[in-house]
Design a protein around this motif. Structure first.
Motif: not given
Length: 119
Positions: A62-67, A87-88
């Motif tokens: 779940d990427h904060p920018v790309a979704g 992990q991000l």
């Protein structure tokens, strides 16, 4: 070269024989002969594979920018534990100060590097 190695000859024979049947046919014959075999799939097929997800080879992030983003997991397990969460990655420059401090830079030197645009 290893003594009595006939790999090139065997490969030539197999290269002539394998195209005669489909992968599905070969897998059935090899499995019926109790020979461990599996199909080699391309990247797109792997992305659609539920088994790849279950094995932890594909993870959803779940990427904060790309979704939601599908990323590759690791095929290596320790004690049979399958990774189920990705992990991000760190943001650009997120650990710069930490790394420079570990390398022995002082806060004053890091500040000078920032002021000069080097970091």
């Amino acid at each position: 070269m290893i003594r009595n190695f006939h790999g090139d000859k065997i490969q030539k024979v197999l290269d002539e024989i394998f195209p005669r049947k489909s992968s599905r046919q070969w897998l059935k014959e090899l499995t019926d002969a109790d020979i461990l075999a599996t199909e080699v799939v391309d990247y797109r097929s792997m992305l659609k594979s539920e088994q790849a997800r279950v094995n932890g080879y594909l993870l959803e992030l779940d990427h904060p920018v790309a979704g939601k983003v599908l990323v590759s997991g690791t095929p290596v397990t320790i004690n049979g534990e399958v990774t189920t969460a990705a992990q991000l990655p760190p943001e650009h420059g997120q650990h710069t100060e930490e790394v420079l401090l570990e390398l022995g830079y002082t806060w004053e030197e890091i500040g000078a590097l920032r002021d000069s645009g080097a970091v």
